[in-house]
Design an enzyme around this catalytic site. Structure first.
Site, PDB file in Angstrom:
ATOM      1  CG  ASP A  33      -2.053  -0.973   1.115  1.00  0.00           C
ATOM      2  OD1 ASP A  33      -2.734  -0.954   0.076  1.00  0.00           O
ATOM      3  OD2 ASP A  33      -2.268  -1.754   2.060  1.00  0.00           O
ATOM      4  CG  ASP A 173      -7.120  -3.771   0.105  1.00  0.00           C
ATOM      5  OD1 ASP A 173      -7.062  -4.161   1.288  1.00  0.00           O
ATOM      6  OD2 ASP A 173      -6.332  -2.932  -0.373  1.00  0.00           O
TER       7      ASP A 173
END
Length: 228
Positions: A33, A173
């Site tokens: 991320d 996610d």
């Protein structure tokens, strides 16, 4: 396609990233991320860390860019070693051009949608992508609760993929765990980002295997997979 489990290093120990990457080498991808404190209210890591991770693990890197101006920055993550690069529909100025550039540089091109962003306006763009990411939490922080209201959106996306006969991966996610992964798989997801469900376990590699087994079993029973 067998379910893919992508552990999120957002939930790993950042002081031991190389070791944390090795701890899940049975995973399909390592989810990275990237946050810029502008597109989302958090700041994580950038190109140098991705370069280091690419050298430290044989697991391919799945970079999720939660940043402004991905048209400018995404190609650098391919060059840094990412095998898949996800940009946000809400941030990209020219998503088709960007997807083509990512692919031309040798990575898989992926686009993410925040929870409030519908998939339907992007239907014609789907053939340009290798993966679509449906966020099942608001992006920005790990450890959030799964949003059940995203399940119909996952189903609609799977229907669009089937309608157009695409070989498009569908990733989810946010809040993915043993308690939620079967619902995601039943709705149509086949790639699962799991953070604390993996790195919060005493044996992260075993957690990856268990999640994959759960997802595969749910997919086998799912109506969308019956004609695969």
């Amino acid at each position: 396609m067998a379910a893919q489990i992508n552990p999120s290093i957002l939930s790993a120990d950042f002081a031991r990233l190389a070791d944390e990457a090795k701890a899940v080498e049975g995973a399909d991808w390592l989810h990275v991320d990237v946050m810029d404190n502008h597109f989302v209210p958090n700041l994580t890591l950038g190109v140098p860390v991705v370069e280091s991770l690419a050298r430290a693990t044989d697991t391919p890197l799945d970079c999720h860019l939660m940043i402004e101006a991905p048209d400018r920055w995404a190609p650098q993550y391919v060059e840094a070693g990412a095998g898949s690069v996800t940009f946000h529909a809400e941030a990209a100025a020219a998503p088709v051009r960007l997807a083509r550039e990512i692919r031309a540089k040798g990575a898989r091109a992926s686009m993410a949608l925040k929870p409030a962003t519908p998939v339907e306006p992007y239907e014609d763009l789907l053939p340009e992508l290798d993966m679509l990411l449906i966020m099942t939490v608001e992006p920005g922080f790990g450890g959030q609760a799964f949003l059940d209201i995203m399940l119909p959106k996952i189903r609609r996306t799977r229907e669009l993929i089937k309608k157009h006969g695409l070989e498009l991966w569908l990733q989810v996610d946010g809040g993915v765990s043993a308690a939620t992964i079967e619902r995601c798989a039943d709705a149509g997801a086949d790639v699962f980002v799991a953070g604390s469900a993996v790195y919060g376990a005493s044996d992260p590699a075993e957690a990856v295997r268990a999640l994959r087994t759960q997802a595969d079993a749910a997919t086998a029973e799912a109506s969308w997979s019956c004609d695969h």
